[in-house]
Design an enzyme around this catalytic site. Structure first.
Site, PDB file in Angstrom:
ATOM      1  CG  ASN A 311     -13.425  77.074  79.649  1.00 28.24           C
ATOM      2  OD1 ASN A 311     -14.198  76.318  79.046  1.00 28.24           O
ATOM      3  ND2 ASN A 311     -13.789  78.274  80.061  1.00 28.24           N
ATOM      4  CG  HIS A 347     -16.208  84.814  82.731  1.00 28.63           C
ATOM      5  ND1 HIS A 347     -15.254  84.706  81.750  1.00 28.63           N
ATOM      6  CD2 HIS A 347     -16.370  83.562  83.225  1.00 28.63           C
ATOM      7  CE1 HIS A 347     -14.851  83.444  81.660  1.00 28.63           C
ATOM      8  NE2 HIS A 347     -15.515  82.728  82.536  1.00 28.63           N
TER       9      HIS A 347
END
Length: 487
Positions: A311, A347
């Site tokens: 990521n 998240h």
């Protein structure tokens, strides 16, 4: 009668939203090929990108597209009305993060859902980053330090196209508005003639990892870790299964990022027009939006390699806009914790996110304490260089460490809810918590005590003792000169 998407979902066993997501990522390839044939200036290009990107989001989320449209509208108004105000960043940050968190509150379930919040979290970082860049540009101009990296507020059309870029609107990667401006102005075109070949490479890599993930989950699935059969395995085999499960699960993310990157490459967005650090780039380097460093990931020998390779663009965003902005805390550990907390709340609210990022902090801190002790010990390094058997044992041990304990740390991130990840950790007797607690508290002092001292280290210590009387006087006379200490 089933529509094609439902038919594919039925055949593959995947959910309808997941099939739409994969189809949309793949659809960005033919759209990218059409874009390469497009004639016209920036306005025509922005219109094409905006229309196709909006269409992709509409295909996936229907009327829920209004969430992202509202975010673009608010961002445009903030940039226009607060562009030269110190309120631009806090207002933009508060609105976009607040809206995302409210969305999580109303849509979150016990499983990972593909809903409008998924592309919205990508959008949030993009628009907050834009606000930061605009604010930084105005500050540079006010100080008379304007440079080529300064940007102006985008028009509404530019903002829509930037936000809904087809190759990255659903799953990333992140990129700056400065990059988008240079891309849309055609500055990258002379350097992207090899883009189709490079995009094909990324596409094939993405397909490979997707196939491995799909095959692997048939043998080690999420359900298996929650099953009675898993509980009956030996403790050692539980960890082996957990490591394999974690690796296969990570391949799911890697595959979608590689496919998305290939589409972005095809457009010509990914050219690196500046050389960061000391790495040498070819004149036509096209990895500027890479979200996964496959070589680093597959050759991990420490957990830090996962952070470095996984990521990448999101981690770069957090480093630039969160970690570095927390330097007023004057403490790297607090800045690191702050950055990881931001990632966790970005998240969602599930406890699993916070446990995973807390574990990341613990593992990275442990490695930073232990690695220098091992690397600087000359006798240990000499033994490693001279003995093939030692190298083989170290290789196997590090692979076991990186694969098995990465799987351990990933459990809360995937299972999300407390009762699920706690059940799995109970089944494996909380070994990871024990290992990392010991590693952070006692491993470094223990290694210093038991490892043989290097000859050079001993001589440096002896020389330091002999010279201490003379250097102490000098240091006392000049308190502004820091004394360097050996670790």
């Amino acid at each position: 009668m089933l529509n094609p998407v439902e038919a594919l979902a039925s055949v593959s066993g995947a959910s309808v939203p997941a099939i739409r997501l994969i189809l949309s990522v793949l659809l960005a390839y033919p759209i990218g090929l059409l874009y390469r044939q497009l004639k016209g200036g920036p306005t025509v290009r922005n219109l094409f990108i905006a229309f196709t990107g909006l269409s992709i989001v509409l295909f996936n989320y229907g009327t829920d597209i209004y969430h992202s449209l509202l975010a673009v509208a608010v961002s445009f108004l903030c940039n226009a009305l607060l562009g030269r105000s110190t309120l631009l960043v806090p207002v933009s940050f508060a609105y976009h993060m607040g809206y995302l968190l409210i969305g999580y509150y109303y849509t979150t379930s016990d499983t990972y859902d593909i809903k409008w919040t998924m592309p919205h979290c990508v959008l949030v970082l993009r628009l907050i980053g834009l606000a930061f860049d605009l604010s930084d540009s105005r500050q540079k101009e006010a100080q008379g330090k304007a440079d080529a990296k300064c940007i102006q507020a985008p028009t509404l059309l530019e903002l829509i196209a930037f936000t809904y870029f087809p190759a990255s609107v659903l799953v990333g990667p992140q990129f700056s508005f400065l990059r988008y401006q240079r891309f849309i102005a055609g500055l990258y075109e002379p350097h992207t003639q090899g883009a189709p070949a490079y995009a094909t490479k990324k596409f094939l890599q993405g397909v490979f990892y997707l196939v491995v993930n799909q095959v692997g989950t048939q043998y080690v699935s999420d359900a298996y870790l929650m099953s009675a059969e898993f509980e009956q395995e030996s403790l050692f085999m539980k960890h082996i299964y957990m490591g394999c499960w974690g690796r296969i699960t990570l391949y799911k993310y890697i595959s979608i990022w590689l496919l998305a990157e290939g589409a972005a490459v095809l457009y010509g967005l990914t050219y690196i027009d500046a050389k960061p650090g000391d790495r040498e780039y070819s004149p036509d380097e096209l990895s500027g939006c890479s979200n996964i460093k496959v070589g680093v990931f597959e050759n991990t020998s420490k957990y830090g390699h996962y952070v470095e390779s996984f990521n990448v663009q999101t981690n770069t965003w957090v480093a630039s806009y969160v970690y570095k902005r927390l330097r007023f805390l004057n403490n790297r550990m607090l800045s690191h914790l702050g950055a990881l907390f931001f990632l966790a709340i970005w998240h969602g609210f599930h406890s699993g996110y916070y446990i995973t990022f807390l574990m990341e902090f613990a593992v990275i801190h442990m490695e930073k304490e232990v690695e220098p002790i091992l690397v600087k010990n000359e006798k240990l390094q000499q033994l490693y260089r001279d003995q093939p058997l030692v190298r083989a044992v170290v290789f196997v041990a590090l692979k076991f460490y990186t694969i098995v304990w990465a799987g351990w740390c990933l459990v809360p991130f995937v299972f999300l809810s407390f009762h699920k990840w706690w059940h799995i950790y109970t089944t494996v007797r909380f070994t990871g918590f024990i290992l990392f607690a010991f590693g952070n508290v006692a491993l470094a002092p223990l290694l210093r005590a038991i490892l043989p001292r290097s000859a050079s280290s001993s001589s440096r210590k002896e020389g330091s003792s002999q010279a201490s009387s003379s250097t102490a006087t000098t240091a006392a006379q000049d308190q502004s000169v820091p004394v360097k200490k050996d670790n």
